[in-house]
Motif scaffolding. Sequence first.
Motif, PDB file in Angstrom:
ATOM      1  N   ASN A   1       0.831  -1.208   0.000  1.00  0.00           N
ATOM      2  CA  ASN A   1       0.000   0.000   0.000  1.00  0.00           C
ATOM      3  C   ASN A   1       0.858   1.247   0.000  1.00  0.00           C
ATOM      4  O   ASN A   1       0.575   2.212  -0.697  1.00  0.00           O
ATOM      5  CB  ASN A   1      -0.915   0.011   1.231  1.00  0.00           C
ATOM      6  CG  ASN A   1      -2.233  -0.673   0.940  1.00  0.00           C
ATOM      7  OD1 ASN A   1      -2.837  -0.423  -0.101  1.00  0.00           O
ATOM      8  ND2 ASN A   1      -2.658  -1.543   1.815  1.00  0.00           N
ATOM      9  N   ALA A   2       1.937   1.194   0.800  1.00  0.00           N
ATOM     10  CA  ALA A   2       2.810   2.365   0.878  1.00  0.00           C
ATOM     11  C   ALA A   2       3.487   2.625  -0.461  1.00  0.00           C
ATOM     12  O   ALA A   2       3.715   3.784  -0.840  1.00  0.00           O
ATOM     13  CB  ALA A   2       3.850   2.166   1.974  1.00  0.00           C
TER      14      ALA A   2
ATOM     15  N   GLN B   1       2.290   2.309  -3.330  1.00  0.00           N
ATOM     16  CA  GLN B   1       1.385   3.061  -4.224  1.00  0.00           C
ATOM     17  C   GLN B   1       1.616   4.559  -4.071  1.00  0.00           C
ATOM     18  O   GLN B   1       1.440   5.321  -5.020  1.00  0.00           O
ATOM     19  CB  GLN B   1      -0.072   2.730  -3.908  1.00  0.00           C
ATOM     20  CG  GLN B   1      -0.502   1.348  -4.387  1.00  0.00           C
ATOM     21  CD  GLN B   1      -1.996   1.158  -4.286  1.00  0.00           C
ATOM     22  OE1 GLN B   1      -2.622   1.583  -3.311  1.00  0.00           O
ATOM     23  NE2 GLN B   1      -2.591   0.520  -5.282  1.00  0.00           N
ATOM     24  N   GLY B   2       2.019   4.945  -2.861  1.00  0.00           N
ATOM     25  CA  GLY B   2       2.264   6.363  -2.593  1.00  0.00           C
ATOM     26  C   GLY B   2       3.369   6.937  -3.472  1.00  0.00           C
ATOM     27  O   GLY B   2       3.377   8.141  -3.756  1.00  0.00           O
TER      28      GLY B   2
END
Lengths: 462, 294
Positions: A436-437, A439-440
């Motif tokens: 998820n990180a 994607q940042g």
Amino acid sequence: MKQKKVIALALAGCMAVSLAACGSGGTGGSGGSGSAGGTDETSQAAAASGADETASGEEGNKEDITISIISRYGSDAPDEAFFRQQVDQYNAMDNGVTVESDTITTETEYYEKVRTSFASGDTPNIFLEYGGSRTIDYVESDAIIDMQPYFDEDPDWYNSFFPSMFGDLTYDEYPGIWGVPYKAYTVSLYYNKEIFEKNNLTPPESWDDLMNVCQKLTDAGVKPFQFGDSDPWRFGHLLNNMVYRGLGTDAAYKLADRSLGYDSPEMVDIFQKMIDMIDKGYLGTDLLSTDYNTEKSVFASGDSAMFLGGSWYIAEIEGTEFYDKVGVVSFPYLDEKYKDQAQGGASDMWFISKLGKSEEEIQASVDFIKWLTSQEQYLAYRDAAAAIYPVGLEASEEASNPLLDEVNGLVDTYSSMMTDIQNVDPDSQSMDVVRNALQGLAMGTSAEDTGKSIQEQLSPAE
Amino acid sequence: MSKAKIKNHAVIMLFLLPALSIFAYFILYPVGRTVFLSFREWKGVYGAPMKFVGLNNFRQVLGSDGFWLSMRNSLFFMIGGFVILMPISFALALLVTSKLKGTTVMKTCYFMPIMLSTTAVALMWVYMLNPSYGVINQVLRAVGLGGLAKEWLATPTVNVWCVVLVNEWMYAGYNMLLFAAGLVAIPSELYEAAEIDGCSGWKKVWYLSIPLSKESFKIFAITCVTGCLKVFDLIWAMTKGGPMHSSETPATLLYNEAFGYKFFGRSSAIGVILLIIGVSCSLVLNKAFQGKEE
């Protein structure tokens, strides 16, 4: 008046009975989920211990056993179609065991279904997972079968697998082998030979080579890659390869014991390299709106020149015109010291649930998995789909698969292979947290902030 | 109490029993379990021990940026509901209850989006908002506004507003019916009397239709607030709360905490917080409307 009361009572009775009938459903078939109705913690514990209560009576009749299996093998890819054929073949054997197969192809939805089933206690008998940190919660909760006794019983079966295939199925703190390897893989860099020839390029070996190739392709108006990080594992795999080829596979263990932080200069440097590629457009456009399937379509249509993919990709393009246009090399090394290290190992593994399952069901599940992973089945698998197998097979007399041979040739050069970095992490959320990180990175988050954010979310070293 | 009365009560209880049983089993029991779980740590494996952690889950939820971001996104849905959805729905209701021709066709057209499944609507809009081949960006590029084209569902904040607007598109027809039901219940004599007194056009709407639709506005307000707090389906089908949790709403966060990260205790704590906020908002709104009536 009296008649009215009688009717009223009869109606109320009917409603109550129908309600009770509704409540008693759901334990049909094999009786596999029969204990799911228990609510107190004692009954839950009894269900979790593998219990025997559903084995009694008519449900104990082996001839009536139905077991369920859930996997992601729902697509038309040859290897997935072959799995479904295997299930049909097993059912046609009429051995008293019926296998009911359920498939969900997309990873996120698949996980959701498996996790929901474990939360409710109504699990399939057999499920596909990827081991390591992703299954540690099931091991900790004593919800899955230790396969060690079954392997001990049949050493030939155990020895048919390459020893390295068990890495993600064992845990130091929980002795045993918690699943059965089914597939193996390695991740490599596939490239479009036509595009490379047209632009006078050679496949990149090092990171600098890759950057040169990317720049030349961009200058020529060709997308070097088109990543589809709306499926967050795509950047996850990119990170795996950059770490293994830049810091070595040992880095996974160091990240797991927190001796190497995600916010360390080494990791931040890797995140920064990813950001640079994104900013220069090397990884494609609309990264977070593009999914893995679109990513493959873009590569297959010649709109991107390279594709970071698992060896399963070969089976997907085998028999297509595109197959002959594809070449494969190892992912470029960031540090030459680690050019013999790569992402790979056992990928898909089977796990057997014992939540509310009878001894008969568990034995039937083991028997089915044993059959599924037998030499005969792998030989048939080899005829059906090109892949890397977790077992050693006799050389085939059939015509070889050049692309697969190339990949096997690459594997021969590796001294160390490792699956996802987070598979060895003791924190079972680490995979989701990191992906998820990442994607940042495509949303403008800095390399430092990404590393810091991951580190903050992970459990500290014990 | 006389025998007859007792018997009467027994019959009443018997009739109520099925409904009460359903209510207890499907509402009270899950709520009770959620509250129970919110004080515990549980990895989501049936039968695994649940460790009591007191208020820890609530502390973690209330102290996390993710929760407040999801509440902000929920607030966007509420703002969209009151600023966009409510006026549009009321205007459509005025239109379909007017004496214009073709109101039946209008009603059907406006109501059509709600007849489609949420997933179908979500997919349709996901395709339309696709940055590469979606019609929105194509049109923008065609009219020379390519600079405005963007990754609609992957840009933080913009992605939430995209879903908010789709939500208004979808529910405008439904809420139109709500307001229309209130409008047709207003006695025509009142309008006639107002006309005699020189009230016409927009004044009738302002001085009659709106005040006399207070009950409809009250229902809208309560359903809007509670609905926005628990909005899940559309955002899940369009963004899954991503990327990087940027479009999470409390309900998707609750789901992700449970089935993504396997923090079932923390997920239950979010559920309990939502329940408290939802019930409190309903009570406050009810009180506010009652106060005005008095």
